[in-house]
Design a protein around this motif. Sequence first.
Motif, mmCIF file in Angstrom:
data_model
loop_
_atom_site.group_PDB
_atom_site.id
_atom_site.type_symbol
_atom_site.label_atom_id
_atom_site.label_comp_id
_atom_site.label_asym_id
_atom_site.label_seq_id
_atom_site.Cartn_x
_atom_site.Cartn_y
_atom_site.Cartn_z
ATOM 1 N N GLY A 140 -5.384 -1.097 21.130
ATOM 2 C CA GLY A 140 -6.113 0.139 20.849
ATOM 3 C C GLY A 140 -5.276 1.119 20.065
ATOM 4 O O GLY A 140 -5.759 1.754 19.103
ATOM 5 N N ILE A 141 -4.032 1.255 20.435
ATOM 6 C CA ILE A 141 -3.124 2.161 19.705
ATOM 7 C C ILE A 141 -2.920 1.658 18.281
ATOM 8 O O ILE A 141 -2.965 2.439 17.317
ATOM 9 C CB ILE A 141 -1.775 2.301 20.448
ATOM 10 N N TYR A 142 -2.759 0.354 18.135
ATOM 11 C CA TYR A 142 -2.584 -0.224 16.800
ATOM 12 C C TYR A 142 -3.829 0.016 15.945
ATOM 13 O O TYR A 142 -3.726 0.434 14.783
ATOM 14 C CB TYR A 142 -2.284 -1.728 16.916
ATOM 15 N N ARG A 143 -5.015 -0.239 16.510
ATOM 16 C CA ARG A 143 -6.251 -0.024 15.757
ATOM 17 C C ARG A 143 -6.420 1.442 15.377
ATOM 18 O O ARG A 143 -6.906 1.759 14.289
ATOM 19 C CB ARG A 143 -7.449 -0.514 16.571
ATOM 20 N N ILE A 169 -14.246 6.746 19.901
ATOM 21 C CA ILE A 169 -14.787 5.391 20.076
ATOM 22 C C ILE A 169 -13.657 4.419 20.408
ATOM 23 O O ILE A 169 -13.776 3.581 21.316
ATOM 24 C CB ILE A 169 -15.558 4.939 18.821
ATOM 25 N N GLN A 170 -12.554 4.541 19.712
ATOM 26 C CA GLN A 170 -11.414 3.660 19.951
ATOM 27 C C GLN A 170 -10.838 3.889 21.348
ATOM 28 O O GLN A 170 -10.493 2.943 22.050
ATOM 29 C CB GLN A 170 -10.334 3.864 18.890
ATOM 30 N N ILE A 171 -10.735 5.145 21.772
ATOM 31 C CA ILE A 171 -10.230 5.455 23.120
ATOM 32 C C ILE A 171 -11.159 4.869 24.170
ATOM 33 O O ILE A 171 -10.711 4.246 25.137
ATOM 34 C CB ILE A 171 -10.052 6.978 23.299
ATOM 35 N N ALA A 172 -12.469 5.061 23.970
ATOM 36 C CA ALA A 172 -13.446 4.538 24.935
ATOM 37 C C ALA A 172 -13.400 3.014 24.993
ATOM 38 O O ALA A 172 -13.413 2.414 26.080
ATOM 39 C CB ALA A 172 -14.846 5.017 24.567
ATOM 40 N N ALA A 173 -13.345 2.369 23.836
ATOM 41 C CA ALA A 173 -13.296 0.901 23.799
ATOM 42 C C ALA A 173 -12.024 0.382 24.446
ATOM 43 O O ALA A 173 -12.039 -0.600 25.205
ATOM 44 C CB ALA A 173 -13.400 0.417 22.358
ATOM 45 N N THR A 174 -10.910 1.031 24.191
ATOM 46 C CA THR A 174 -9.637 0.618 24.789
ATOM 47 C C THR A 174 -9.667 0.818 26.300
ATOM 48 O O THR A 174 -9.249 -0.066 27.062
ATOM 49 C CB THR A 174 -8.473 1.409 24.160
ATOM 50 N N GLY A 175 -10.159 1.967 26.711
ATOM 51 C CA GLY A 175 -10.249 2.243 28.155
ATOM 52 C C GLY A 175 -11.173 1.259 28.867
ATOM 53 O O GLY A 175 -10.861 0.766 29.953
ATOM 54 N N SER A 217 -2.046 -5.111 27.030
ATOM 55 C CA SER A 217 -2.294 -5.629 25.687
ATOM 56 C C SER A 217 -3.460 -4.896 25.031
ATOM 57 O O SER A 217 -3.428 -4.595 23.835
ATOM 58 C CB SER A 217 -2.581 -7.127 25.768
ATOM 59 N N SER A 218 -4.488 -4.604 25.810
ATOM 60 C CA SER A 218 -5.630 -3.842 25.284
ATOM 61 C C SER A 218 -5.194 -2.451 24.844
ATOM 62 O O SER A 218 -5.639 -1.954 23.797
ATOM 63 C CB SER A 218 -6.721 -3.717 26.346
ATOM 64 N N LEU A 219 -4.330 -1.841 25.628
ATOM 65 C CA LEU A 219 -3.829 -0.516 25.265
ATOM 66 C C LEU A 219 -3.036 -0.584 23.962
ATOM 67 O O LEU A 219 -3.242 0.226 23.051
ATOM 68 C CB LEU A 219 -2.956 0.050 26.392
ATOM 69 N N ALA A 220 -2.166 -1.559 23.854
ATOM 70 C CA ALA A 220 -1.364 -1.711 22.635
ATOM 71 C C ALA A 220 -2.266 -1.992 21.437
ATOM 72 O O ALA A 220 -2.061 -1.424 20.353
ATOM 73 C CB ALA A 220 -0.343 -2.830 22.815
ATOM 74 N N ILE A 234 -4.406 2.039 12.397
ATOM 75 C CA ILE A 234 -5.016 1.418 11.229
ATOM 76 C C ILE A 234 -6.160 2.299 10.725
ATOM 77 O O ILE A 234 -6.282 2.565 9.524
ATOM 78 C CB ILE A 234 -5.542 0.002 11.566
ATOM 79 N N TYR A 235 -7.019 2.794 11.668
ATOM 80 C CA TYR A 235 -8.142 3.654 11.275
ATOM 81 C C TYR A 235 -7.669 4.981 10.715
ATOM 82 O O TYR A 235 -8.293 5.559 9.838
ATOM 83 C CB TYR A 235 -9.072 3.912 12.448
ATOM 84 N N LYS A 236 -6.586 5.459 11.263
ATOM 85 C CA LYS A 236 -6.052 6.762 10.881
ATOM 86 C C LYS A 236 -5.577 6.765 9.432
ATOM 87 O O LYS A 236 -5.708 7.750 8.729
ATOM 88 C CB LYS A 236 -4.908 7.129 11.842
ATOM 89 N N THR A 237 -5.036 5.653 8.983
ATOM 90 C CA THR A 237 -4.489 5.604 7.632
ATOM 91 C C THR A 237 -5.497 5.223 6.586
ATOM 92 O O THR A 237 -6.563 4.887 6.670
ATOM 93 C CB THR A 237 -3.330 4.611 7.545
#
Length: 149
Positions: free
Chosen positions: A140-143, A7-13, A135-138, A146-149
């Motif tokens: 997305g990676i940050y989110r 979901i995060q990859i799709a939203a970022t893309g 900025s969206s990519l950055a 956050i979700y991962k932890t």
Amino acid sequence: MAIPLYIQIAATGLSMYSNIQKGKALKAEAAFNRQQYEQQARQQEIAGLEKANIRTQQYRTAESANQSFQAFLNRDTSDRSMKAFMNRQKEIAFSDISAIESGALQEASQSRTLGQMESFKGKNAIRTSYLNAASSLASGIYRYHIYKT
């Protein structure tokens, strides 16, 4: 855990894609506007030439009428007052023509300047869209972290 990642990859893309498409659309709009301003500048130059030609023709018609009237009155062509009158009419006509042409060139120049500003806007829009995509990519990676932890 894999579903939030996708979901995060799709939203970022999607965010990146929409930012880039927005920039391309704004750049295309700016290019169109620039062409419109360039066309307007050419039309203003043509209109100025037409007005100048009309004024030239008016002067020639008036000059011919004045010469005919002078002949009708049987006045000497070397008459100083008549020469002064004809010279003054010529000065006025050419002053008018010069003002018409200058005005048309100024308007055309202003339209061309607006066109150049549109081009600059288009370049800035595409540059901004790439920065927003990055900025969206950055984000997305940050989110994701956050979700991962």
